[in-house]
Design an enzyme around this catalytic site. Sequence first.
Site, PDB file in Angstrom:
ATOM      1  N   ALA A 240      37.840  36.777  32.621  1.00 36.22           N
ATOM      2  CA  ALA A 240      38.370  37.541  33.772  1.00 36.22           C
ATOM      3  C   ALA A 240      37.468  37.526  35.008  1.00 36.22           C
ATOM      4  O   ALA A 240      37.784  38.194  35.997  1.00 36.22           O
ATOM      5  CB  ALA A 240      38.711  38.985  33.391  1.00 36.22           C
ATOM      6  N   ALA A 241      36.379  36.757  34.980  1.00 33.81           N
ATOM      7  CA  ALA A 241      35.518  36.694  36.172  1.00 33.81           C
ATOM      8  C   ALA A 241      36.306  36.115  37.352  1.00 33.81           C
ATOM      9  O   ALA A 241      36.279  36.653  38.455  1.00 33.81           O
ATOM     10  CB  ALA A 241      34.292  35.844  35.885  1.00 33.81           C
ATOM     11  N   GLY A 242      37.029  35.024  37.092  1.00 34.86           N
ATOM     12  CA  GLY A 242      37.828  34.396  38.154  1.00 34.86           C
ATOM     13  C   GLY A 242      38.950  35.318  38.625  1.00 34.86           C
ATOM     14  O   GLY A 242      39.266  35.376  39.813  1.00 34.86           O
ATOM     15  N   ASP A 243      39.549  36.031  37.693  1.00 37.14           N
ATOM     16  CA  ASP A 243      40.652  36.948  38.052  1.00 37.14           C
ATOM     17  C   ASP A 243      40.123  38.089  38.916  1.00 37.14           C
ATOM     18  O   ASP A 243      40.795  38.531  39.857  1.00 37.14           O
ATOM     19  CB  ASP A 243      41.293  37.544  36.791  1.00 37.14           C
ATOM     20  CG  ASP A 243      41.769  36.463  35.836  1.00 37.14           C
ATOM     21  OD1 ASP A 243      42.086  35.360  36.301  1.00 37.14           O
ATOM     22  OD2 ASP A 243      41.810  36.725  34.621  1.00 37.14           O
TER      23      ASP A 243
END
Length: 296
Positions: A240-243
Amino acid sequence: MKILNFGSCNVDHVYSMDHIVAPGETQTTYKLEIFPGGKGLNQSIAAARAGAAVYHAGCIGKGGEMLEKILSENGVDLSNVRHVDEQNGHAIIQVGSDGENSIFLYPGSNEMITEEHINSALEGFGKGDLLILQNEINNLETIVEKAYEKGISILLNPAPFNEKIKALKLSHLTYIILNETEAKGLTGTDEPEKCLDYFETEYPELRVMLTLGEKGSVYMENGKKTYREAFKVKAVDTTAAGDTFTGYFAAGLSEGLDTEEILKRATAASAITVSRMGAAPSVPTAKEVDCFLQNI
Ligand code: RIB
């Protein structure tokens, strides 16, 4: 600017283990945790925690109750979320001791979006609003066409990258947020400068946000590039870093922040996400981002 996110909602089954399994290998894991996730849901939570007004559209299936709960607890509007008689989408996520992950997905409910649902969800949106999309739902091409006709700005995160992305009209997009893997799929190169050159030549009006992991990120609009360094944190789980980055980026646009500020806040938010376990629950609030930036 209102933000509509037409996106996936998954139940994430997260297994902590020594390292990601190799083909043919069997490994006993340390721990199983179940978290709300899905790129769409994570991005909606991130934009909402950043302080934006977020409307989520998509489908929730059997076993997806926790997904609706977390969206509504974070103030996300759910009037365009439908219930379908199908197993909810879910992800099996391996997290190695270095924090790296490996994911496979069952789309289930996320692929039950009909044309009628799309028309109805887009009804309250128009020029000046922003639509966020990723690649974990069906009918993406139709959503892009219809949103474009209505003059809605479209921000695409082409993840996970596959052939469906190649069928989309990138000329209909206003923003694209992608990492090096997705960049390679679309442009044929994962060298940042070459990738940006490609977009500048082929889609000069497209605003490109290229994330480079530990190397930071670069944003390009009308040929002008803005570079941002990453913050160094100990990686616990990169899920979820990119999200988080995408959600904070969208929220920054909706608030009218300048590019440097948007990149700084999105980078800080995703650094915090990386330092915590899980998908949606690991996304920080705006207050936590402020605190991180004060103490860095
Ligand atoms: O980007 C992270 C997400 O990808 C996880 O929450 C998982 O559901 C997969 O969709």
